[in-house]
Design a protein around this motif. Structure first.
Motif, PDB file in Angstrom:
ATOM      1  N   UNK A  12      41.168 -13.914 -10.235  1.00 17.82           N
ATOM      2  CA  UNK A  12      41.491 -13.876  -8.811  1.00 17.82           C
ATOM      3  C   UNK A  12      40.423 -14.605  -7.994  1.00 17.82           C
ATOM      4  N   UNK A  13      39.167 -14.354  -8.312  1.00 17.75           N
ATOM      5  CA  UNK A  13      38.068 -15.019  -7.620  1.00 17.75           C
ATOM      6  C   UNK A  13      38.106 -16.529  -7.848  1.00 17.75           C
ATOM      7  N   UNK A  14      38.377 -16.945  -9.064  1.00 12.00           N
ATOM      8  CA  UNK A  14      38.458 -18.377  -9.374  1.00 12.00           C
ATOM      9  C   UNK A  14      39.608 -19.043  -8.623  1.00 12.00           C
ATOM     10  N   UNK A  15      40.740 -18.378  -8.538  1.00 10.23           N
ATOM     11  CA  UNK A  15      41.891 -18.947  -7.825  1.00 10.23           C
ATOM     12  C   UNK A  15      41.578 -19.150  -6.347  1.00 10.23           C
ATOM     13  N   UNK A  16      40.956 -18.159  -5.736  1.00  8.91           N
ATOM     14  CA  UNK A  16      40.595 -18.259  -4.320  1.00  8.91           C
ATOM     15  C   UNK A  16      39.588 -19.381  -4.109  1.00  8.91           C
ATOM     16  N   UNK A  17      38.585 -19.443  -4.979  1.00  8.44           N
ATOM     17  CA  UNK A  17      37.562 -20.479  -4.834  1.00  8.44           C
ATOM     18  C   UNK A  17      38.129 -21.879  -5.065  1.00  8.44           C
ATOM     19  N   UNK A  18      38.994 -22.036  -6.045  1.00 11.01           N
ATOM     20  CA  UNK A  18      39.602 -23.345  -6.292  1.00 11.01           C
ATOM     21  C   UNK A  18      40.446 -23.801  -5.107  1.00 11.01           C
ATOM     22  N   UNK A  19      41.154 -22.876  -4.492  1.00 11.11           N
ATOM     23  CA  UNK A  19      41.941 -23.226  -3.312  1.00 11.11           C
ATOM     24  C   UNK A  19      41.036 -23.684  -2.181  1.00 11.11           C
ATOM     25  N   UNK A  20      39.965 -22.936  -1.930  1.00  7.51           N
ATOM     26  CA  UNK A  20      39.038 -23.304  -0.855  1.00  7.51           C
ATOM     27  C   UNK A  20      38.369 -24.649  -1.124  1.00  7.51           C
ATOM     28  N   UNK A  21      37.949 -24.863  -2.366  1.00  9.48           N
ATOM     29  CA  UNK A  21      37.329 -26.143  -2.723  1.00  9.48           C
ATOM     30  C   UNK A  21      38.319 -27.281  -2.543  1.00  9.48           C
ATOM     31  N   UNK A  22      39.552 -27.072  -2.940  1.00 12.47           N
ATOM     32  CA  UNK A  22      40.571 -28.112  -2.817  1.00 12.47           C
ATOM     33  C   UNK A  22      40.825 -28.491  -1.366  1.00 12.47           C
ATOM     34  N   UNK A  23      40.949 -27.502  -0.505  1.00 15.91           N
ATOM     35  CA  UNK A  23      41.179 -27.773   0.915  1.00 15.91           C
ATOM     36  C   UNK A  23      39.969 -28.479   1.511  1.00 15.91           C
TER      37      UNK A  23
END
Length: 71
Positions: A12-23
């Motif tokens: 869950x933490x990785x998914x949130x971080x990947x989304x933020x990094x992508x944006x």
């Protein structure tokens, strides 16, 4: 992967971080590309690698902290 709770927390933490990094990267790279059209694209690749390494270290640290809270 010691237990299911840690696995779910890390994912869950990785998914949130990947989304933020992508944006963040999309916006920054778009602005930089518009301003500096002929900028070397290898710089972007190096920047992404550094971000993923930092993300991995951060997730490992947070997972260890979360595991200590469970005990």
């Amino acid at each position: 992967m010691k237990n299911l709770t840690n696995w779910q927390y890390s994912n869950k933490l990785a998914a949130v971080m990947l989304f933020r990094i992508s944006v963040f990267d999309s916006v920054v790279f778009l602005i930089i590309s518009l301003v500096y059209g002929d900028l070397n694209k290898n710089i972007f690749g190096i920047f992404l690698i550094i971000q993923f390494i930092a993300m991995f270290i951060y997730i490992e640290k947070k997972t260890a902290e979360n595991e200590k809270k469970q005990l």
